[in-house]
Design a protein around this motif. Structure first.
Motif, PDB file in Angstrom:
ATOM      1  N   ARG A  38       0.839  -1.210   0.000  1.00 32.18           N
ATOM      2  CA  ARG A  38       0.000   0.000   0.000  1.00 32.18           C
ATOM      3  C   ARG A  38       0.871   1.256   0.000  1.00 32.18           C
ATOM      4  O   ARG A  38       0.641   2.192  -0.778  1.00 32.18           O
ATOM      5  CB  ARG A  38      -0.943   0.011   1.207  1.00 32.18           C
ATOM      6  CG  ARG A  38      -1.858   1.224   1.257  1.00 32.18           C
ATOM      7  CD  ARG A  38      -2.801   1.171   2.429  1.00 32.18           C
ATOM      8  NE  ARG A  38      -2.145   1.015   3.708  1.00 32.18           N
ATOM      9  CZ  ARG A  38      -1.509   2.016   4.363  1.00 32.18           C
ATOM     10  NH1 ARG A  38      -1.441   3.222   3.841  1.00 32.18           N
ATOM     11  NH2 ARG A  38      -0.951   1.781   5.545  1.00 32.18           N
ATOM     12  N   LEU A  74      -7.618   3.353  -0.360  1.00 35.62           N
ATOM     13  CA  LEU A  74      -7.594   1.963  -0.791  1.00 35.62           C
ATOM     14  C   LEU A  74      -8.948   1.300  -0.545  1.00 35.62           C
ATOM     15  O   LEU A  74      -9.474   0.605  -1.417  1.00 35.62           O
ATOM     16  CB  LEU A  74      -6.488   1.194  -0.072  1.00 35.62           C
ATOM     17  CG  LEU A  74      -6.394  -0.286  -0.413  1.00 35.62           C
ATOM     18  CD1 LEU A  74      -6.148  -0.501  -1.908  1.00 35.62           C
ATOM     19  CD2 LEU A  74      -5.303  -0.949   0.409  1.00 35.62           C
ATOM     20  N   GLU A 101     -11.436   2.357  -3.088  1.00 38.04           N
ATOM     21  CA  GLU A 101     -11.230   1.660  -4.360  1.00 38.04           C
ATOM     22  C   GLU A 101     -11.727   0.216  -4.270  1.00 38.04           C
ATOM     23  O   GLU A 101     -12.337  -0.299  -5.206  1.00 38.04           O
ATOM     24  CB  GLU A 101      -9.750   1.696  -4.749  1.00 38.04           C
ATOM     25  CG  GLU A 101      -9.441   1.004  -6.050  1.00 38.04           C
ATOM     26  CD  GLU A 101     -10.132   1.588  -7.264  1.00 38.04           C
ATOM     27  OE1 GLU A 101     -10.316   0.845  -8.254  1.00 38.04           O
ATOM     28  OE2 GLU A 101     -10.514   2.783  -7.252  1.00 38.04           O
ATOM     29  N   ARG A 112     -14.843  -1.611  -6.360  1.00 36.81           N
ATOM     30  CA  ARG A 112     -14.683  -2.878  -7.084  1.00 36.81           C
ATOM     31  C   ARG A 112     -15.518  -4.009  -6.478  1.00 36.81           C
ATOM     32  O   ARG A 112     -15.347  -5.169  -6.832  1.00 36.81           O
ATOM     33  CB  ARG A 112     -13.209  -3.277  -7.109  1.00 36.81           C
ATOM     34  CG  ARG A 112     -12.359  -2.327  -7.932  1.00 36.81           C
ATOM     35  CD  ARG A 112     -10.891  -2.666  -7.820  1.00 36.81           C
ATOM     36  NE  ARG A 112     -10.078  -1.715  -8.537  1.00 36.81           N
ATOM     37  CZ  ARG A 112      -9.275  -2.038  -9.546  1.00 36.81           C
ATOM     38  NH1 ARG A 112      -9.187  -3.289  -9.955  1.00 36.81           N
ATOM     39  NH2 ARG A 112      -8.553  -1.109 -10.132  1.00 36.81           N
ATOM     40  N   LYS A 160      -8.835  -8.642  -5.342  1.00 34.10           N
ATOM     41  CA  LYS A 160      -9.001  -7.242  -5.750  1.00 34.10           C
ATOM     42  C   LYS A 160      -7.720  -6.447  -5.535  1.00 34.10           C
ATOM     43  O   LYS A 160      -7.360  -5.592  -6.360  1.00 34.10           O
ATOM     44  CB  LYS A 160     -10.160  -6.581  -5.009  1.00 34.10           C
ATOM     45  CG  LYS A 160     -11.508  -7.184  -5.328  1.00 34.10           C
ATOM     46  CD  LYS A 160     -11.833  -7.109  -6.804  1.00 34.10           C
ATOM     47  CE  LYS A 160     -13.181  -7.730  -7.096  1.00 34.10           C
ATOM     48  NZ  LYS A 160     -13.459  -7.831  -8.516  1.00 34.10           N
ATOM     49  N   GLU A 203      -5.374  -7.008  -8.338  1.00 34.52           N
ATOM     50  CA  GLU A 203      -5.766  -6.212  -9.503  1.00 34.52           C
ATOM     51  C   GLU A 203      -5.337  -4.751  -9.345  1.00 34.52           C
ATOM     52  O   GLU A 203      -4.815  -4.142 -10.279  1.00 34.52           O
ATOM     53  CB  GLU A 203      -7.278  -6.262  -9.694  1.00 34.52           C
ATOM     54  CG  GLU A 203      -7.822  -7.601 -10.100  1.00 34.52           C
ATOM     55  CD  GLU A 203      -9.345  -7.649 -10.108  1.00 34.52           C
ATOM     56  OE1 GLU A 203      -9.997  -6.580  -9.890  1.00 34.52           O
ATOM     57  OE2 GLU A 203      -9.896  -8.733 -10.314  1.00 34.52           O
ATOM     58  N   ILE A 204      -5.561  -4.195  -8.168  1.00 38.44           N
ATOM     59  CA  ILE A 204      -5.229  -2.793  -7.914  1.00 38.44           C
ATOM     60  C   ILE A 204      -3.725  -2.564  -8.025  1.00 38.44           C
ATOM     61  O   ILE A 204      -3.267  -1.632  -8.682  1.00 38.44           O
ATOM     62  CB  ILE A 204      -5.748  -2.348  -6.523  1.00 38.44           C
ATOM     63  CG1 ILE A 204      -7.277  -2.302  -6.518  1.00 38.44           C
ATOM     64  CG2 ILE A 204      -5.163  -0.980  -6.135  1.00 38.44           C
ATOM     65  CD1 ILE A 204      -7.890  -2.154  -5.138  1.00 38.44           C
ATOM     66  N   TYR A 205      -2.943  -3.416  -7.358  1.00 43.01           N
ATOM     67  CA  TYR A 205      -1.489  -3.247  -7.321  1.00 43.01           C
ATOM     68  C   TYR A 205      -0.792  -3.805  -8.559  1.00 43.01           C
ATOM     69  O   TYR A 205       0.386  -3.550  -8.747  1.00 43.01           O
ATOM     70  CB  TYR A 205      -0.906  -3.914  -6.082  1.00 43.01           C
ATOM     71  CG  TYR A 205      -1.342  -3.312  -4.768  1.00 43.01           C
ATOM     72  CD1 TYR A 205      -1.500  -1.948  -4.606  1.00 43.01           C
ATOM     73  CD2 TYR A 205      -1.590  -4.125  -3.666  1.00 43.01           C
ATOM     74  CE1 TYR A 205      -1.891  -1.396  -3.396  1.00 43.01           C
ATOM     75  CE2 TYR A 205      -1.968  -3.586  -2.439  1.00 43.01           C
ATOM     76  CZ  TYR A 205      -2.110  -2.230  -2.321  1.00 43.01           C
ATOM     77  OH  TYR A 205      -2.494  -1.692  -1.118  1.00 43.01           O
TER      78      TYR A 205
END
Length: 69
Positions: free
Chosen positions: A9, A19, A22, A26, A52, A55-57
């Motif tokens: 993060r 975070l 987000e 999602r 998830k 996917e974000i990172y």
């Protein structure tokens, strides 16, 4: 695992609040206090959240488990 979650993060440059917003966008219904418990190791993270976060990172699952035996 909590230390790895925190490191990812921070490397991504995002606050817990942003975070979680987000993650909620999602489809993960998670609040900051719950996420804080994931990072502190007080609560085991759900696999749906890990999916998830991956996917974000845009990272590998190995990043979440690095250094764990």
């Amino acid at each position: 695992m909590g230390d790895n979650l925190r490191k990812l993060r921070l490397d991504f440059g995002i606050s817990q609040e942003k975070l979680c917003a987000e993650l909620q966008r999602r489809g993960c219904d998670i609040g900051r206090s719950t996420y804080e418990k994931y990072e502190s190791g007080e609560l085991n993270i759900r696999i749906s959240v890990l999916i998830k976060l991956k996917e974000i990172y845009n990272c590998s699952y190995d990043n979440f488990f690095e250094g764990l035996e």
